[in-house]
Write an enzyme that holds these catalytic residues in place. Structure first.
Site, PDB file in Angstrom:
ATOM      1  N   ASP A  84       5.891  -7.336 -83.187  1.00  0.00           N
ATOM      2  CA  ASP A  84       5.110  -6.896 -82.033  1.00  0.00           C
ATOM      3  C   ASP A  84       3.808  -7.697 -82.057  1.00  0.00           C
ATOM      4  O   ASP A  84       3.143  -7.759 -83.095  1.00  0.00           O
ATOM      5  CB  ASP A  84       4.835  -5.400 -82.156  1.00  0.00           C
ATOM      6  N   ILE A  85       3.457  -8.325 -80.947  1.00  0.00           N
ATOM      7  CA  ILE A  85       2.231  -9.139 -80.930  1.00  0.00           C
ATOM      8  C   ILE A  85       0.962  -8.295 -80.799  1.00  0.00           C
ATOM      9  O   ILE A  85      -0.139  -8.796 -80.983  1.00  0.00           O
ATOM     10  CB  ILE A  85       2.253 -10.245 -79.851  1.00  0.00           C
ATOM     11  N   GLU A 136       7.227   1.279 -72.221  1.00  0.00           N
ATOM     12  CA  GLU A 136       6.376   0.103 -72.137  1.00  0.00           C
ATOM     13  C   GLU A 136       7.067  -1.090 -71.477  1.00  0.00           C
ATOM     14  O   GLU A 136       6.468  -1.796 -70.685  1.00  0.00           O
ATOM     15  CB  GLU A 136       5.909  -0.340 -73.540  1.00  0.00           C
ATOM     16  N   VAL A 137       8.309  -1.336 -71.840  1.00  0.00           N
ATOM     17  CA  VAL A 137       9.074  -2.480 -71.341  1.00  0.00           C
ATOM     18  C   VAL A 137      10.442  -1.965 -70.928  1.00  0.00           C
ATOM     19  O   VAL A 137      11.069  -1.216 -71.685  1.00  0.00           O
ATOM     20  CB  VAL A 137       9.220  -3.571 -72.440  1.00  0.00           C
ATOM     21  N   HIS A 145      14.269  -0.833 -76.946  1.00  0.00           N
ATOM     22  CA  HIS A 145      13.684  -1.362 -78.168  1.00  0.00           C
ATOM     23  C   HIS A 145      13.325  -0.240 -79.130  1.00  0.00           C
ATOM     24  O   HIS A 145      12.949   0.853 -78.726  1.00  0.00           O
ATOM     25  CB  HIS A 145      12.467  -2.248 -77.892  1.00  0.00           C
ATOM     26  N   HIS A 148      10.941   0.588 -82.402  1.00  0.00           N
ATOM     27  CA  HIS A 148       9.770   0.185 -83.169  1.00  0.00           C
ATOM     28  C   HIS A 148      10.031   0.511 -84.635  1.00  0.00           C
ATOM     29  O   HIS A 148      10.371   1.652 -84.964  1.00  0.00           O
ATOM     30  CB  HIS A 148       8.521   0.978 -82.737  1.00  0.00           C
TER      31      HIS A 148
END
Length: 130
Positions: free
Chosen positions: A29-30, A88-89, A93, A95
């Protein structure tokens, strides 16, 4: 329109990839909660985790387990936390968050801002755990 994760999967935008197979991808994660925060995604673009076919859902979790075990070997933490939020997206996904305290997986706190060099070092460290 392709999600940002699909663009990462297709190598249209860069990412610090830690693991990949024919169906799944894991990358840093950036904007992590803590150093070593990884996102695990299916290569198939699906918005909601429970819309995945049963075999894809199981495969995603098995792939995430492999990544978490590599993280356990290389990141100083008590354990790897798991979260699926999905807001979020618009691409499924998971985490994977290295935990030392419960607050490490608090998504309301400010995210870290790490340099590309720091992220690259962390990604290489996790890769060594496989």
């Amino acid at each position: 329109m392709a999600s940002i994760f699909t663009k990462i999967i297709n190598r249209e935008i860069p990412a610090h990839i830690v693991a990949e197979d024919e169906n799944y991808l894991a990358f840093l994660d950036i904007m992590p909660l803590v150093k070593g925060h990884v996102l695990v995604v299916p290569k198939q673009e699906v918005d909601y985790i429970f819309d995945l076919a049963p075999d894809a859902l199981a495969g995603l979790h098995l792939f995430a387990q492999k990544v978490a075990k590599a993280m356990d070997k290389t990141i100083k933490c008590t354990r790897i936390g798991v979260a699926v939020i999905g807001l979020e997206v618009p691409h499924v996904h998971i985490h994977l968050v290295p935990l030392r305290t419960m607050d490490d997986i608090n998504f309301t706190r400010p995210k870290l801002k790490l340099s590309s060099e720091e992220l690259a070092e962390i990604a290489e460290m996790i890769k060594k755990g496989f």
